[in-house]
Design a protein around this motif. Structure first.
Motif, PDB file in Angstrom:
ATOM      1  N   LYS A  49       0.797  -1.182   0.206  1.00 18.93           N
ATOM      2  CA  LYS A  49       0.118  -0.094  -0.119  1.00 18.93           C
ATOM      3  C   LYS A  49       0.717   1.111  -0.089  1.00 18.93           C
ATOM      4  O   LYS A  49       0.535   2.129  -0.760  1.00 18.93           O
ATOM      5  N   MET A  50       1.716   1.189   0.527  1.00 16.73           N
ATOM      6  CA  MET A  50       2.836   2.229   0.903  1.00 16.73           C
ATOM      7  C   MET A  50       3.570   2.449  -0.536  1.00 16.73           C
ATOM      8  O   MET A  50       3.626   3.896  -1.101  1.00 16.73           O
ATOM      9  N   GLN A  51       3.866   1.371  -1.034  1.00 16.80           N
ATOM     10  CA  GLN A  51       4.684   1.467  -2.556  1.00 16.80           C
ATOM     11  C   GLN A  51       3.481   2.205  -3.562  1.00 16.80           C
ATOM     12  O   GLN A  51       4.016   3.040  -4.232  1.00 16.80           O
ATOM     13  N   ASN A  52       2.379   1.709  -3.519  1.00 14.35           N
ATOM     14  CA  ASN A  52       1.425   2.440  -4.456  1.00 14.35           C
ATOM     15  C   ASN A  52       0.908   3.978  -4.313  1.00 14.35           C
ATOM     16  O   ASN A  52       0.898   4.657  -5.034  1.00 14.35           O
ATOM     17  N   ILE A  53       1.024   4.045  -2.754  1.00 15.62           N
ATOM     18  CA  ILE A  53       0.885   5.546  -2.521  1.00 15.62           C
ATOM     19  C   ILE A  53       1.841   6.368  -3.078  1.00 15.62           C
ATOM     20  O   ILE A  53       1.931   7.533  -3.864  1.00 15.62           O
ATOM     21  N   LEU A  54       3.089   6.068  -2.918  1.00 18.94           N
ATOM     22  CA  LEU A  54       4.400   6.575  -3.334  1.00 18.94           C
ATOM     23  C   LEU A  54       4.484   6.598  -4.761  1.00 18.94           C
ATOM     24  O   LEU A  54       4.957   7.798  -5.349  1.00 18.94           O
ATOM     25  N   GLY A  58       5.715   9.695  -7.987  1.00 22.07           N
ATOM     26  CA  GLY A  58       6.940   9.287  -8.689  1.00 22.07           C
ATOM     27  C   GLY A  58       8.008   8.815  -7.867  1.00 22.07           C
ATOM     28  O   GLY A  58       9.106   8.726  -8.217  1.00 22.07           O
ATOM     29  N   ILE A  59       7.671   8.275  -6.598  1.00 21.93           N
ATOM     30  CA  ILE A  59       8.735   7.849  -6.100  1.00 21.93           C
ATOM     31  C   ILE A  59       8.516   6.075  -6.034  1.00 21.93           C
ATOM     32  O   ILE A  59       7.481   5.527  -5.571  1.00 21.93           O
ATOM     33  N   THR A  60       9.445   5.517  -6.353  1.00 25.25           N
ATOM     34  CA  THR A  60       9.482   4.007  -6.608  1.00 25.25           C
ATOM     35  C   THR A  60      10.428   3.450  -5.618  1.00 25.25           C
ATOM     36  O   THR A  60      11.403   3.706  -5.347  1.00 25.25           O
ATOM     37  N   THR A  61       9.935   2.368  -5.272  1.00 26.80           N
ATOM     38  CA  THR A  61      10.746   1.475  -4.294  1.00 26.80           C
ATOM     39  C   THR A  61      10.265   0.150  -3.957  1.00 26.80           C
ATOM     40  O   THR A  61       9.223  -0.239  -4.642  1.00 26.80           O
ATOM     41  N   ASP A  62      10.916  -0.764  -3.570  1.00 25.89           N
ATOM     42  CA  ASP A  62      10.862  -2.206  -3.228  1.00 25.89           C
ATOM     43  C   ASP A  62      10.082  -2.174  -1.963  1.00 25.89           C
ATOM     44  O   ASP A  62       9.940  -1.215  -1.218  1.00 25.89           O
ATOM     45  N   ARG A  63       9.511  -3.311  -1.512  1.00 26.12           N
ATOM     46  CA  ARG A  63       8.992  -3.474  -0.216  1.00 26.12           C
ATOM     47  C   ARG A  63       9.694  -3.225   0.940  1.00 26.12           C
ATOM     48  O   ARG A  63       9.454  -2.364   1.948  1.00 26.12           O
ATOM     49  N   LYS A  68      10.683   3.338   4.911  1.00 24.03           N
ATOM     50  CA  LYS A  68      11.518   4.585   5.030  1.00 24.03           C
ATOM     51  C   LYS A  68      11.114   5.604   4.219  1.00 24.03           C
ATOM     52  O   LYS A  68      10.897   6.775   4.644  1.00 24.03           O
ATOM     53  N   LEU A  69      10.865   5.358   2.789  1.00 26.71           N
ATOM     54  CA  LEU A  69      10.334   6.355   2.026  1.00 26.71           C
ATOM     55  C   LEU A  69       9.023   6.836   2.254  1.00 26.71           C
ATOM     56  O   LEU A  69       8.782   8.193   1.911  1.00 26.71           O
ATOM     57  N   LYS A 102     -19.756   0.477   1.427  1.00 27.73           N
ATOM     58  CA  LYS A 102     -21.030  -0.295   1.760  1.00 27.73           C
ATOM     59  C   LYS A 102     -21.712   0.612   3.042  1.00 27.73           C
ATOM     60  O   LYS A 102     -23.066   0.295   3.207  1.00 27.73           O
ATOM     61  N   LYS A 103     -21.397   1.929   3.394  1.00 21.53           N
ATOM     62  CA  LYS A 103     -21.977   2.682   4.200  1.00 21.53           C
ATOM     63  C   LYS A 103     -22.735   3.696   3.532  1.00 21.53           C
ATOM     64  O   LYS A 103     -22.208   4.074   2.284  1.00 21.53           O
ATOM     65  N   PRO A 104     -23.626   4.423   4.044  1.00 18.40           N
ATOM     66  CA  PRO A 104     -24.204   5.521   3.725  1.00 18.40           C
ATOM     67  C   PRO A 104     -23.196   6.572   3.647  1.00 18.40           C
ATOM     68  O   PRO A 104     -21.980   6.622   4.386  1.00 18.40           O
ATOM     69  N   VAL A 105     -23.032   7.345   2.737  1.00 19.10           N
ATOM     70  CA  VAL A 105     -21.853   8.521   2.507  1.00 19.10           C
ATOM     71  C   VAL A 105     -21.758   9.497   3.775  1.00 19.10           C
ATOM     72  O   VAL A 105     -20.542   9.641   4.140  1.00 19.10           O
ATOM     73  N   ASN A 106     -22.844   9.616   4.466  1.00 28.47           N
ATOM     74  CA  ASN A 106     -22.575  10.467   5.520  1.00 28.47           C
ATOM     75  C   ASN A 106     -22.059   9.860   6.779  1.00 28.47           C
ATOM     76  O   ASN A 106     -21.597  10.373   7.848  1.00 28.47           O
ATOM     77  N   GLU A 107     -21.837   8.365   6.559  1.00 27.93           N
ATOM     78  CA  GLU A 107     -20.919   7.828   7.585  1.00 27.93           C
ATOM     79  C   GLU A 107     -19.817   7.351   7.236  1.00 27.93           C
ATOM     80  O   GLU A 107     -18.808   6.748   8.030  1.00 27.93           O
ATOM     81  N   GLN A 108     -19.212   7.535   5.857  1.00 26.76           N
ATOM     82  CA  GLN A 108     -17.812   7.005   5.381  1.00 26.76           C
ATOM     83  C   GLN A 108     -16.706   7.895   5.882  1.00 26.76           C
ATOM     84  O   GLN A 108     -17.070   9.038   6.135  1.00 26.76           O
ATOM     85  N   ILE A 109     -15.686   7.375   6.000  1.00 28.04           N
ATOM     86  CA  ILE A 109     -14.356   7.943   6.046  1.00 28.04           C
ATOM     87  C   ILE A 109     -13.517   8.121   5.006  1.00 28.04           C
ATOM     88  O   ILE A 109     -13.478   7.203   4.176  1.00 28.04           O
ATOM     89  N   PHE A 110     -13.216   9.360   4.538  1.00 22.73           N
ATOM     90  CA  PHE A 110     -12.318   9.378   3.417  1.00 22.73           C
ATOM     91  C   PHE A 110     -10.648   9.640   3.778  1.00 22.73           C
ATOM     92  O   PHE A 110     -10.713  10.738   3.975  1.00 22.73           O
ATOM     93  N   PRO A 111      -9.998   8.649   3.397  1.00 24.43           N
ATOM     94  CA  PRO A 111      -8.740   8.888   3.770  1.00 24.43           C
ATOM     95  C   PRO A 111      -7.921   9.884   2.556  1.00 24.43           C
ATOM     96  O   PRO A 111      -8.261   9.856   1.410  1.00 24.43           O
ATOM     97  N   LEU A 112      -6.885  10.592   3.300  1.00 17.44           N
ATOM     98  CA  LEU A 112      -6.256  11.553   2.438  1.00 17.44           C
ATOM     99  C   LEU A 112      -4.828  11.350   2.876  1.00 17.44           C
ATOM    100  O   LEU A 112      -4.510  11.602   3.903  1.00 17.44           O
ATOM    101  N   TYR A 113      -3.845  11.535   1.880  1.00 17.64           N
ATOM    102  CA  TYR A 113      -2.478  11.414   2.037  1.00 17.64           C
ATOM    103  C   TYR A 113      -1.683  12.683   1.571  1.00 17.64           C
ATOM    104  O   TYR A 113      -2.079  13.135   0.325  1.00 17.64           O
ATOM    105  N   VAL A 114      -0.979  13.360   2.143  1.00 18.23           N
ATOM    106  CA  VAL A 114      -0.351  14.613   1.842  1.00 18.23           C
ATOM    107  C   VAL A 114       1.202  14.205   1.641  1.00 18.23           C
ATOM    108  O   VAL A 114       1.699  13.891   2.639  1.00 18.23           O
ATOM    109  N   ALA A 115       1.837  14.508   0.517  1.00 20.10           N
ATOM    110  CA  ALA A 115       3.163  14.397   0.287  1.00 20.10           C
ATOM    111  C   ALA A 115       3.906  15.386  -0.026  1.00 20.10           C
ATOM    112  O   ALA A 115       3.431  16.330  -0.605  1.00 20.10           O
ATOM    113  N   GLU A 116       5.194  15.603   0.287  1.00 15.79           N
ATOM    114  CA  GLU A 116       6.058  16.770  -0.214  1.00 15.79           C
ATOM    115  C   GLU A 116       7.307  16.128  -0.699  1.00 15.79           C
ATOM    116  O   GLU A 116       7.926  15.234   0.061  1.00 15.79           O
ATOM    117  N   VAL A 117       7.574  16.284  -1.867  1.00 23.42           N
ATOM    118  CA  VAL A 117       8.500  15.900  -2.637  1.00 23.42           C
ATOM    119  C   VAL A 117       9.162  16.911  -3.375  1.00 23.42           C
ATOM    120  O   VAL A 117       8.758  17.784  -4.311  1.00 23.42           O
TER     121      VAL A 117
END
Length: 247
Positions: A49-54, A58-63, A68-69, A102-117
């Protein structure tokens, strides 16, 4: 006596007992193996999951190098509510989109990741939708104008090899780089995967060329991008440093 013993071991009861014992032993070994391997499997899923987010920035890495990255470039993990406010009681990284949808929209959580490169800020949004046969999912990163795509990754649970499964290929993902998600009027329309004479150099038409023979999967990619991104508008509207006008 010897003949009686032979007959006993050849009886149906003996065969059944042997089969039961064998099943119990095999099941026990498999259960032990599954339990023993579970922490390793969970760790691999977390690193992937970390690899896919990175990868979206433009950050590529192995598992082995993912953690660290990830810690180096991901500066914030935010769990958002429908109104764009953060829920600090929720670990954004652990949010399971398959369950949230599977939940109503008003009960959902929306994850967001902020990167600085290299001095630039990016917002990374998890995606999930429906392909032809099963779920499709991925991540898409936006530059700090909240309009231009930096990068995207896609995956699937059961799309057809050579057709819908091509969404995982690098050549397809690259089509989304620098595409815009807002139209000229400031409406969030996402990026549509469409058939036709699409100019790959035109990054302001909100379109990329479809995969031949994979119309339904392409439609699924289009739908999940626009649907998921729209859920983040309340948060983006609250940010003072956004450079694009949002309706």
């Amino acid at each position: 006596m010897e003949q009686k013993s032979v007959n006993k071991t050849n009886s149906n009861g003996y065969t059944f007992l042997f089969a039961v014992i064998l099943v119990v032993v095999v099941a026990s070994v498999l259960a032990f193996a599954a339990t023993s391997l579970q922490p390793t499997q969970q760790d691999n899923v977390r690193k992937e999951k970390m690899q896919n987010i990175l990868a979206t920035v433009g950050i590529t890495t192995d598992r082995d190098g993912a953690k660290k990255l990830y810690d180096q470039y991901i500066v914030e993990e935010i769990a958002l509510r429908e109104d764009g406010t953060a829920d600090e009681s929720v670990d954004a990284f652990k949010v399971d989109l398959a369950k949230e949808l599977k939940k109503p929209v008003n009960e959902q959580i929306f994850p967001l990741y902020v990167a600085e490169v290299e001095g630039s800020k990016y917002y990374i949004v998890p995606l999930r939708g429906n392909g032809l046969w099963n779920a499709i999912f991925g991540y898409i990163s936006l530059k700090d104008d909240i309009n231009t795509i930096k990068g995207a990754t896609f995956d699937h649970l059961g799309e057809t090899p050579g057709l819908g499964a091509e969404i995982t290929k690098e050549w397809f993902k690259k089509k989304f780089e620098n595409e815009r998600i807002f139209d000229d009027s400031g409406n969030l329309v996402g990026v549509s995967v469409v058939k036709g004479d699409i100019d790959p150099s035109n990054k302001e038409d909100n379109k990329v060329d479809a995969i031949s023979g994979a119309t339904i999967t392409g439609d699924g990619v289009s739908d999940m991008i626009s649907e998921r991104l729209k859920r983040y508008l309340p948060y983006f509207k609250k940010q003072k440093d956004i450079k694009v006008a949002i309706n």
